[in-house]
Design an enzyme around this catalytic site. Structure first.
Site, short mmCIF file in Angstrom:
data_model
loop_
_atom_site.label_atom_id
_atom_site.label_comp_id
_atom_site.label_asym_id
_atom_site.label_seq_id
_atom_site.Cartn_x
_atom_site.Cartn_y
_atom_site.Cartn_z
N LYS A 13 23.94 42.38 77.15
CA LYS A 13 23.07 41.60 78.02
C LYS A 13 23.59 41.51 79.46
CE LYS A 13 22.44 37.26 76.90
NZ LYS A 13 22.72 36.34 78.01
N ARG A 88 18.94 28.00 77.34
CA ARG A 88 19.56 28.26 76.05
C ARG A 88 18.74 27.69 74.89
NH1 ARG A 88 24.00 30.75 75.59
NH2 ARG A 88 25.48 30.62 77.28
N ARG A 127 35.81 47.09 67.86
CA ARG A 127 36.63 47.00 69.07
C ARG A 127 38.09 46.70 68.74
NH1 ARG A 127 33.68 44.31 73.73
NH2 ARG A 127 35.24 42.71 73.43
N ARG A 159 40.73 41.40 68.05
CA ARG A 159 40.63 39.99 68.44
C ARG A 159 39.86 39.21 67.37
NH1 ARG A 159 37.21 39.79 73.16
NH2 ARG A 159 37.55 37.56 73.02
N ARG A 170 28.67 34.17 64.74
CA ARG A 170 28.11 34.03 66.09
C ARG A 170 26.64 34.43 66.10
NH1 ARG A 170 31.91 37.65 69.52
NH2 ARG A 170 30.54 37.16 71.26
#
Ligand SMILES: [Zn+2]
Length: 216
Positions: A13, A88, A127, A159, A170
């Site tokens: 985004k 939001r 990642r 991470r 999430r």
């Protein structure tokens, strides 16, 4: 063109916001940038926001809204803007609508970047971060076979934010928060979905095609 961009984590985004805004010659306004500008500029709102952030608390809606109002009042936003990270939720969307209405304006379009959950997991959970230089590699896209950084030889690690269960969580939080916002804008008749899978340039192109009919 007055535009809002929504999309899940991992949809690219931020990058799309930048490209679309620059294609349209309008400022990209993200809540992150607004916060940083207010805090580093030492504005009253920035100082207020900092007291919450320093305590690890969420900045209250009223503070965020006041900052957005200030930012949208600036000269460069008078002929249009792209909002990233605001609104939001439906309450913020209603406030934004009223704010614009006070100025005799309205949103032209809400663009939703659409990526399925498995694709987001594939992007984020692949990642690996270098423990020495901080560079990010991707197991699949960079064809990383070992767990050493190609730039500095440092050890790569995953991470916590990129762990599959965290990414899925999430995404759930995002869906919960955003689904009502998306239906609100569907009801307003200004929501358009854009397929955000594939290379960055292709996604930008699709987004621009979706925007074209709404350009005045
Ligand atoms: Zn490295």
């Amino acid at each position: 063109m007055r535009l809002v961009l929504v999309g899940p984590p991992g949809a690219g985004k931020g990058t799309q916001a930048q490209y679309i805004a620059s294609n349209l010659s309008i400022p990209k306004i993200s809540t992150g940038d607004i916060f940083r500008a207010n805090v580093s500029g030492g504005t009253d709102l920035g100082k207020l926001a900092k007291t919450f952030m320093d305590r690890g608390d969420l900045v209250p809606d009223e503070v965020t809204i006041a900052m957005v109002r200030d930012r949208l009042s600036e000269d460069d936003a008078q002929d249009g803007f792209l909002l990233d990270g605001f609104p939001r939720n439906v309450a913020q969307a209603e406030i934004l609508r009223d704010m614009l209405k006070d100025w005799g304006l309205e949103l032209d379009l809400v663009l939703e970047l659409v990526v399925d959950d498995d694709e987001v997991v594939r992007r984020l959970a692949g990642r690996r971060t270098c423990s020495q230089c901080g560079r990010i590699w991707h197991v699949e896209f960079d064809d990383k076979k070992d767990d050493k950084c190609d730039a500095c030889g440092g050890a790569l690690f995953q991470r916590d934010d990129d762990k599959e269960e965290t990414v899925r969580h999430r995404l759930e939080v995002y869906q919960e928060q955003t689904a009502p916002l998306v239906s609100y804008y569907v009801d307003e008749g200004i929501l358009v979905g854009v397929d955000a899978t594939g290379p960055v340039e292709e996604v930008t192109q699709r987004a621009m095609e979706a925007i074209r009919p709404y350009l005045g």
